[in-house]
Write a protein that holds these residues in place. Structure first.
Motif, PDB file in Angstrom:
ATOM      1  N   PHE A  50       0.852  -1.179   0.000  1.00  0.00           N
ATOM      2  CA  PHE A  50       0.000   0.000   0.000  1.00  0.00           C
ATOM      3  C   PHE A  50       0.891   1.234   0.000  1.00  0.00           C
ATOM      4  CE2 PHE A  50       0.542  -1.876   4.175  1.00  0.00           C
ATOM      5  CZ  PHE A  50       1.162  -0.861   4.881  1.00  0.00           C
ATOM      6  N   ASP A  51       0.321   2.362  -0.339  1.00  0.00           N
ATOM      7  CA  ASP A  51       1.080   3.610  -0.389  1.00  0.00           C
ATOM      8  C   ASP A  51       1.247   4.198   1.011  1.00  0.00           C
ATOM      9  OD1 ASP A  51       1.297   3.476  -3.154  1.00  0.00           O
ATOM     10  OD2 ASP A  51      -0.581   4.568  -3.461  1.00  0.00           O
ATOM     11  N   ALA A  52       2.427   4.737   1.290  1.00  0.00           N
ATOM     12  CA  ALA A  52       2.677   5.394   2.575  1.00  0.00           C
ATOM     13  C   ALA A  52       2.189   6.842   2.512  1.00  0.00           C
ATOM     14  CB  ALA A  52       4.164   5.359   2.902  1.00  0.00           C
ATOM     15  N   PRO A  53       1.555   7.332   3.575  1.00  0.00           N
ATOM     16  CA  PRO A  53       1.105   8.729   3.577  1.00  0.00           C
ATOM     17  C   PRO A  53       2.276   9.694   3.653  1.00  0.00           C
ATOM     18  CG  PRO A  53       0.781   7.740   5.738  1.00  0.00           C
ATOM     19  CD  PRO A  53       1.229   6.634   4.827  1.00  0.00           C
ATOM     20  N   GLU A  54       2.074  10.912   3.146  1.00  0.00           N
ATOM     21  CA  GLU A  54       3.068  11.962   3.307  1.00  0.00           C
ATOM     22  C   GLU A  54       3.171  12.335   4.787  1.00  0.00           C
ATOM     23  OE1 GLU A  54       5.074  13.094   1.020  1.00  0.00           O
ATOM     24  OE2 GLU A  54       4.153  11.881  -0.553  1.00  0.00           O
ATOM     25  N   LEU A  55       4.307  12.896   5.172  1.00  0.00           N
ATOM     26  CA  LEU A  55       4.577  13.140   6.583  1.00  0.00           C
ATOM     27  C   LEU A  55       3.551  14.072   7.224  1.00  0.00           C
ATOM     28  CD1 LEU A  55       6.502  12.510   8.902  1.00  0.00           C
ATOM     29  CD2 LEU A  55       7.812  14.531   8.261  1.00  0.00           C
ATOM     30  N   ASP A  56       3.180  15.169   6.524  1.00  0.00           N
ATOM     31  CA  ASP A  56       2.225  16.096   7.127  1.00  0.00           C
ATOM     32  C   ASP A  56       0.840  15.481   7.257  1.00  0.00           C
ATOM     33  OD1 ASP A  56       1.993  16.079   4.376  1.00  0.00           O
ATOM     34  OD2 ASP A  56       1.391  18.166   4.234  1.00  0.00           O
ATOM     35  N   GLU A  57       0.515  14.528   6.389  1.00  0.00           N
ATOM     36  CA  GLU A  57      -0.739  13.789   6.506  1.00  0.00           C
ATOM     37  C   GLU A  57      -0.674  12.800   7.668  1.00  0.00           C
ATOM     38  OE1 GLU A  57      -3.476  10.601   3.962  1.00  0.00           O
ATOM     39  OE2 GLU A  57      -1.718  11.539   3.042  1.00  0.00           O
ATOM     40  N   LEU A  58       0.475  12.141   7.790  1.00  0.00           N
ATOM     41  CA  LEU A  58       0.655  11.162   8.863  1.00  0.00           C
ATOM     42  C   LEU A  58       0.618  11.822  10.231  1.00  0.00           C
ATOM     43  CD1 LEU A  58       1.470   8.272   9.820  1.00  0.00           C
ATOM     44  CD2 LEU A  58       3.850   8.994   9.555  1.00  0.00           C
ATOM     45  N   MET A  59       1.287  12.970  10.363  1.00  0.00           N
ATOM     46  CA  MET A  59       1.457  13.608  11.666  1.00  0.00           C
ATOM     47  C   MET A  59       0.268  14.475  12.041  1.00  0.00           C
ATOM     48  SD  MET A  59       4.316  12.440  12.782  1.00  0.00           S
ATOM     49  CE  MET A  59       4.598  13.530  14.172  1.00  0.00           C
ATOM     50  N   ASP A  60      -0.909  13.900  11.997  1.00  0.00           N
ATOM     51  CA  ASP A  60      -2.115  14.624  12.346  1.00  0.00           C
ATOM     52  C   ASP A  60      -3.167  13.607  12.792  1.00  0.00           C
ATOM     53  OD1 ASP A  60      -3.089  17.750  11.468  1.00  0.00           O
ATOM     54  OD2 ASP A  60      -4.624  16.322  12.072  1.00  0.00           O
ATOM     55  N   GLY A  61      -3.271  13.384  14.113  1.00  0.00           N
ATOM     56  CA  GLY A  61      -4.214  12.404  14.625  1.00  0.00           C
ATOM     57  C   GLY A  61      -3.749  11.847  15.958  1.00  0.00           C
ATOM     58  N   THR A  62      -4.172  10.628  16.269  1.00  0.00           N
ATOM     59  CA  THR A  62      -3.797   9.990  17.531  1.00  0.00           C
ATOM     60  C   THR A  62      -2.613   9.059  17.322  1.00  0.00           C
ATOM     61  OG1 THR A  62      -5.431   8.225  17.180  1.00  0.00           O
ATOM     62  CG2 THR A  62      -6.129  10.149  18.452  1.00  0.00           C
ATOM     63  N   PHE A  63      -1.683   9.086  18.283  1.00  0.00           N
ATOM     64  CA  PHE A  63      -0.447   8.306  18.211  1.00  0.00           C
ATOM     65  C   PHE A  63      -0.230   7.551  19.521  1.00  0.00           C
ATOM     66  CE2 PHE A  63       0.471  10.403  14.382  1.00  0.00           C
ATOM     67  CZ  PHE A  63       1.671   9.950  13.834  1.00  0.00           C
ATOM     68  N   ASN A  64       0.643   6.542  19.443  1.00  0.00           N
ATOM     69  CA  ASN A  64       1.098   5.809  20.622  1.00  0.00           C
ATOM     70  C   ASN A  64       2.615   5.748  20.644  1.00  0.00           C
ATOM     71  OD1 ASN A  64      -1.535   3.651  19.901  1.00  0.00           O
ATOM     72  ND2 ASN A  64      -1.489   4.853  21.779  1.00  0.00           N
ATOM     73  N   LEU A  65       3.171   5.878  21.833  1.00  0.00           N
ATOM     74  CA  LEU A  65       4.563   5.515  22.093  1.00  0.00           C
ATOM     75  C   LEU A  65       4.506   4.202  22.847  1.00  0.00           C
ATOM     76  CD1 LEU A  65       7.595   6.498  22.067  1.00  0.00           C
ATOM     77  CD2 LEU A  65       7.155   7.370  24.370  1.00  0.00           C
ATOM     78  N   SER A  66       5.095   3.148  22.288  1.00  0.00           N
ATOM     79  CA  SER A  66       4.918   1.827  22.898  1.00  0.00           C
ATOM     80  C   SER A  66       6.055   0.892  22.522  1.00  0.00           C
ATOM     81  CB  SER A  66       3.589   1.205  22.460  1.00  0.00           C
ATOM     82  OG  SER A  66       3.630   0.861  21.085  1.00  0.00           O
ATOM     83  N   GLY A  67       6.044  -0.279  23.160  1.00  0.00           N
ATOM     84  CA  GLY A  67       6.958  -1.344  22.813  1.00  0.00           C
ATOM     85  C   GLY A  67       6.326  -2.281  21.799  1.00  0.00           C
ATOM     86  N   TYR A  68       6.861  -3.502  21.698  1.00  0.00           N
ATOM     87  CA  TYR A  68       6.291  -4.500  20.805  1.00  0.00           C
ATOM     88  C   TYR A  68       4.840  -4.797  21.193  1.00  0.00           C
ATOM     89  CZ  TYR A  68      11.150  -5.373  19.439  1.00  0.00           C
ATOM     90  OH  TYR A  68      12.451  -5.235  18.998  1.00  0.00           O
ATOM     91  N   ASN A  69       3.992  -5.031  20.185  1.00  0.00           N
ATOM     92  CA  ASN A  69       2.598  -5.404  20.393  1.00  0.00           C
ATOM     93  C   ASN A  69       1.868  -4.392  21.276  1.00  0.00           C
ATOM     94  OD1 ASN A  69       0.310  -7.018  20.043  1.00  0.00           O
ATOM     95  ND2 ASN A  69       0.767  -8.264  21.852  1.00  0.00           N
ATOM     96  N   ASP A  70       2.172  -3.117  21.107  1.00  0.00           N
ATOM     97  CA  ASP A  70       1.514  -2.021  21.836  1.00  0.00           C
ATOM     98  C   ASP A  70       1.670  -2.113  23.355  1.00  0.00           C
ATOM     99  OD1 ASP A  70       0.609  -0.431  19.753  1.00  0.00           O
ATOM    100  OD2 ASP A  70      -1.247  -1.555  19.519  1.00  0.00           O
ATOM    101  N   GLN A  71       2.722  -2.775  23.824  1.00  0.00           N
ATOM    102  CA  GLN A  71       2.923  -2.897  25.266  1.00  0.00           C
ATOM    103  C   GLN A  71       3.326  -1.547  25.871  1.00  0.00           C
ATOM    104  OE1 GLN A  71       5.708  -6.037  26.049  1.00  0.00           O
ATOM    105  NE2 GLN A  71       4.414  -7.620  25.176  1.00  0.00           N
ATOM    106  N   GLU A  72       2.796  -1.260  27.061  1.00  0.00           N
ATOM    107  CA  GLU A  72       3.080  -0.033  27.807  1.00  0.00           C
ATOM    108  C   GLU A  72       2.852   1.197  26.933  1.00  0.00           C
ATOM    109  OE1 GLU A  72       7.070  -0.675  29.340  1.00  0.00           O
ATOM    110  OE2 GLU A  72       6.211  -1.519  31.160  1.00  0.00           O
ATOM    111  N   SER A  73       1.662   1.264  26.369  1.00  0.00           N
ATOM    112  CA  SER A  73       1.326   2.331  25.440  1.00  0.00           C
ATOM    113  C   SER A  73       1.140   3.668  26.143  1.00  0.00           C
ATOM    114  CB  SER A  73       0.040   1.957  24.696  1.00  0.00           C
ATOM    115  OG  SER A  73      -0.380   3.004  23.864  1.00  0.00           O
TER     116      SER A  73
END
Length: 231
Positions: A128-151
């Protein structure tokens, strides 16, 4: 005599290692029809999706593959080291050849399976196509480990293609919660997450369409995802 026997044993061992390495690099006929990009995804609306690239070079128990950072961040695939075919199924295996995820054939170029945590996933040929950076950097994000651990959740907004705001929201481990998250910026092709004084809290490298890895922090990812809020 003993030295000659020892030398012979060493040469024999080296030859065995060389033969094993050569075998591991050989192209596997059975794998070649499946080589290329595949999309792993959840089956419900809003579920994550990510890229896995199947290879045809030999490895322990099967063939090589490349798992994207988003797949490692969103799904329990950290132990996967290769893939193989078993009957009509594509099987992702660990270093001991045990199955981590079995994907059963459904239709042409489409497979499906169930993760260890019970989630149902689809596995379809193609990327699939990757979004442009300014499109990507607008919304909800997580900082996490593998498999969304300690999100740790964030609201991220883009003011331009190279900078914007970031606000911690929802659940977050104590290690990251009170860092004064304030802004993000792109500098020297790196993503920097800054506090209110402009000091970098984390510097990250974009790994794939939806995920960055934190420089100097093995197994720490930053990418798109839902914000978790404990009841």
């Amino acid at each position: 005599m003993k030295s000659m026997l020892l030398r012979g044993a060493i040469l024999s061992l080296l030859a065995t290692f060389a033969g094993t390495a050569q075998a591991a690099e050989e192209k596997l006929d059975w794998a070649q029809p499946f080589v290329g990009d595949w999309t792993l995804s959840g089956v419900s609306e809003g579920d994550p999706y990510c890229l896995i690239t199947l290879g045809d070079e030999g490895t322990i128990g099967g063939a090589t593959l490349d798992i994207s950072a988003t797949c490692l961040r969103r799904f329990p695939l950290e132990e996967v080291s290769g893939w193989t075919l078993r009957d009509d199924s594509i099987v992702l295996i660990d270093a001991t050849r045990q199955p981590v995820l079995t994907l059963d054939h459904q239709t042409t170029d489409s497979y499906g399976g169930e993760l260890a945590d019970g989630r149902t996933v689809a596995f379809d040929r193609g990327g699939f196509d990757a979004p442009e950076l300014d499109e990507l950097m607008d919304g909800t994000f997580n900082l996490s480990g593998y498999n969304d651990q300690e999100s740790c959740g964030f609201m991220v907004e883009a003011a331009s293609p190279t900078e914007g705001t970031i606000e911690q929201s929802g659940d977050c481990p104590a290690e990251w919660k009170d860092k004064g998250w304030s802004k993000w910026q792109i500098a020297s092709e790196k993503l920097e997450l800054l506090d209110g004084n402009g000091a970098a809290i984390l510097t990250l490298t974009r790994e794939d369409a939806f995920t960055f890895s934190a420089d100097g922090h093995e197994g720490l990812f930053f990418g798109t995802g839902s914000i978790l809020v404990s009841e």
